[in-house]
Every structure is written in C-alpha cells, then in structure tokens.
Design an enzyme around this catalytic site. Structure first.
Site, PDB file in Angstrom:
ATOM      1  N   GLU A  94       0.375  -1.119  -0.110  1.00 49.15           N
ATOM      2  CA  GLU A  94      -0.293   0.005   0.590  1.00 49.15           C
ATOM      3  C   GLU A  94       0.342   1.195   0.090  1.00 49.15           C
ATOM      4  OE1 GLU A  94      -3.716  -1.371   1.757  1.00 49.15           O
ATOM      5  OE2 GLU A  94      -2.120  -0.758   3.624  1.00 49.15           O
ATOM      6  N   CYS A 107       3.251   8.815  -0.346  1.00 56.45           N
ATOM      7  CA  CYS A 107       4.379   8.009   1.185  1.00 56.45           C
ATOM      8  C   CYS A 107       4.069   6.371   0.567  1.00 56.45           C
ATOM      9  CB  CYS A 107       2.898   7.536   2.395  1.00 56.45           C
ATOM     10  SG  CYS A 107       3.722   6.835   3.522  1.00 56.45           S
ATOM     11  N   CYS A 114       7.261  -6.293   7.298  1.00 57.49           N
ATOM     12  CA  CYS A 114       8.644  -5.984   8.082  1.00 57.49           C
ATOM     13  C   CYS A 114       8.747  -6.660   9.104  1.00 57.49           C
ATOM     14  CB  CYS A 114       7.789  -4.629   8.863  1.00 57.49           C
ATOM     15  SG  CYS A 114       8.937  -3.613   9.227  1.00 57.49           S
ATOM     16  N   CYS A 121       1.593  -1.569  15.700  1.00 55.12           N
ATOM     17  CA  CYS A 121       1.786  -0.909  14.179  1.00 55.12           C
ATOM     18  C   CYS A 121       1.173  -2.258  13.272  1.00 55.12           C
ATOM     19  CB  CYS A 121       3.030  -0.335  13.987  1.00 55.12           C
ATOM     20  SG  CYS A 121       3.227  -0.850  12.078  1.00 55.12           S
TER      21      CYS A 121
END
Ligand code: SAH
Length: 348
Positions: A94, A107, A114, A121
C-alpha cells in the site's frame, strides 16, 4: 530473487548505458528515460519517438509493469487516499497520497510487510515477506502521479517496512526520484524514516544527497521502548541518540523524531520531562503522532490530552513540537494502519 531487473531500477544515465549496450545511440537512452520518468507512460509501445525494434526490446527485457493498481480510486483527491498495488509475484503493498495546502506527498512502502515487531503497528502483524526493488518503490510514485493533475512535491518513506533493512534499494529509489531527469523531486523533500537502525543512520549520513531523516522514537525510556519497539534491545536509546547526533553534525541537517501518543503509556509528564532533557542538545524537532487504532490494545488519546501534552512539552523544550493530525483514519490509510493480505511465498 523473485523480481527481475527492471529499467525502473535504473538512474537515467544507467538507462542510457543499457540502451548503448544494446547497440543504440545514447540519445535513445535519454529519450527512454524521459518517457519513463518524465512523461510517465505505461508501456513501451506508447514511446513513439523510439524505433520499433527498441520498443520491442524494452517489452521483452525492460520489465516495466512492476505495480498494478487494484483498488477503486475516486475522481477527486482533496483527502488522503490509499493505493493498493499488486506486485508481479502476487504480493501486495500500500501507498498513500497525502495532499495538503502547499504539498502533494506520496508515502511509499519499502518492503512487503516488516521484520520489526513494533507492538502498536499494523504492518508488524504481516511479518516480513520481502524487500521491494528500487523500481517497485519508484513505481508507486509514478503510478500515483498519473492520477494527480499536479506534480508530486514530496515523498516520505513511511509506508510498509523498515527502509534501512532495504538500504540499497531505498537509496537508489531516492536518487531516481531526486534526479533532474528522473522524477525531479527536491532531495530536501524526500524523507526516509527509520525505527532506529543505528548502522543505517550512519550510512545515511554519508550519502552525498540532502535527503531528510526521520526517526521513530516513540518512547524515551529503554524499559518502555524495549516493549514497544523490540529493536531497541539491539540499538538502545543511548546508541540511537549518538547516531542521530552524528547525522546532524555531519550533515548540518535537522532530524525529525516521530513520537506516537499512546494514551497513558507514552504521554506522561515524566516522559515529557525526559524528552526535554535527552533531546536538548540535538538539532531536532518532535512530531507527535496520536495513536491510530489497530489490532493492538492501546487507546487513542482525546484532543484535550494531545494538546495538553504538546503544550507541556513545547513550554519546556528547546526544540519545536508539532502534532500530526492523521488524515485517512477512516480509510485505514493513516500511520501504522497499512496492512495487506497476500500470499506468503517460500524463497529459495
Ligand atoms: N519503519 C519505519 C517506517 C514506517 S514510518 C519507521 O518506523 O520509521 C510509520 C510511522 O508510523 C512510524 O513513525 C511509526 O512510529 C508510526 N506508527 C506506527 N503505528 C502507528 C499507529 N498505530 N498510530 C500512529 N502512528 C503509528
């Protein structure tokens, strides 16, 4: 590796070298770079100034179709907008478009998922799938800019992933974005954000480009930061702040600390006081990010608490304090809310 070499991994002069290596004159390479990064065309057959044989070669070997937009996009872009891209291997990422008064910011994601396990998060829940290539990072901006009538002015590496776990591709992507014959975005308008990978900060300080550094601090005590961001056990605050100091002294640039406001967790008077004392000799600013809801068991502070914390901090701090009022919360497009369901592949 899953992804093949793509022309979008290359700087304009590297595209020129590729074209030369295929037996065409250098000016064809300059034309190709202009089609890719300047005119942002989708496919080689639209590059009508190039000879057909070169267009065919690009079709076969250039690997231009890196990201494919899959969500619905509205016709007006007054608010932030999330873009969901499918990659050639079926993974998904995204990116977010963030318009404001004078800026049009994209962004970008630097990884699929990750490896860091920051407790607040949403991307952390995915785990790490793979790094993005430079071209896959650049293509997020190229694709989004096709939808926006005016130029993109800013890029922030604050999407999915930890940019400094993918340093080489991130640095190459930032160079392509900055290059006058690339996307021509000012280096000072390109910000890379890290959760605090100390070796990456030293390496970033050595890059001969004035890209900006942001560091997700989020807590200013090791006991708390160890829990919120386990990477802190590897690179505790003293080492992190030393690396940031080195960066600011070496580059003469100010660093931005992001500090997420978790109600009753990171926004106590004690934490504000420690922020004031530990950051007092650093050329920095602190950007407070009120928590956006995720799966995690934290609460969003209300507006009054946010303003009270910001006022308290600003009245004592030697550094500027700002608040990031996230747009896009309702669309799950705000900080910490990016997440994609994709197939996880085994990589040999
Ligand atoms: N891994 C890099 C790049 C991601 S930036 C980094 O950590 O800097 C994403 C930013 O959103 C980080 O500053 C992070 O602290 C913040 N963030 C993550 N989850 C959040 C949440 N739920 N609410 C608000 N901010 C969040």
């Amino acid at each position: 590796m899953v992804y093949k070499q793509s022309l979008k991994n290359l700087l304009p002069e590297e595209i020129e070298a590729w074209v030369l290596s295929k037996g065409y004159p250098a000016y064809r390479g300059r034309q190709l770079a202009e089609w890719l990064y300047g005119k942002k065309v989708e496919g080689p057959q639209a590059m009508y100034t190039l000879p057909q044989s070169l267009r065919d070669l690009i079709q076969q070997e250039g690997n231009l179709f890196l990201t494919q937009l899959v969500n619905d996009i509205p016709t007006s872009f007054a608010d932030s907008q999330k873009f969901l891209f499918k990659l050639t291997d079926g993974e998904a990422i995204e990116s977010v478009y963030l318009p404001s008064k004078n800026r049009r910011t994209v962004c970008v994601s630097s990884q699929v998922g990750c490896a860091l396990k920051c407790s607040f998060c949403q991307t952390a829940r995915m785990g790490f799938h793979r790094n993005l290539s430079a071209g896959e990072i650049v293509d997020q901006v190229l694709q989004i800019s096709r939808w926006i009538p005016e130029n993109i002015t800013n890029v922030v590496f604050m999407g999915m992933g930890e940019p400094f776990h993918n340093f080489e591709s991130v640095a190459q992507a930032a160079k392509i974005m900055n290059h006058p014959k690339g996307l021509h975005i000012s280096a000072r308008h390109i910000t890379v954000s890290t959760a605090g990978l100390v070796p990456g900060i030293y390496a970033f300080a050595e890059l001969p480009y004035p890209f900006k550094l942001a560091v997700s601090l989020n807590a200013i005590r090791d006991d708390l930061r160890d829990v919120l961001m386990p990477i802190n056990k590897q690179y505790p605050l003293t080492d992190l702040l030393k690396a940031v100091k080195f960066y600011t002294q070496k580059t003469h640039r100010r660093v931005t600390f992001e500090y997420v406001l978790l109600k009753d967790v990171t926004m106590t008077i004690k934490d504000a006081d420690i922020l004031v004392s530990r950051l007092k000799d650093l050329n920095c600013k602190v950007n407070l990010i009120p928590y956006n809801m995720t799966h995690a068991p934290y609460q969003m502070p209300d507006e009054e608490e946010i303003l009270a914390f910001a006022d308290y901090l600003q009245s004592r701090a030697s550094f500027p304090v700002t608040i990031r009022w996230s747009g896009g919360r309702d669309k799950q497009a705000a900080c910490g809310q990016l997440y994609t369901e994709t197939k996880r592949e085994e990589y040999a």
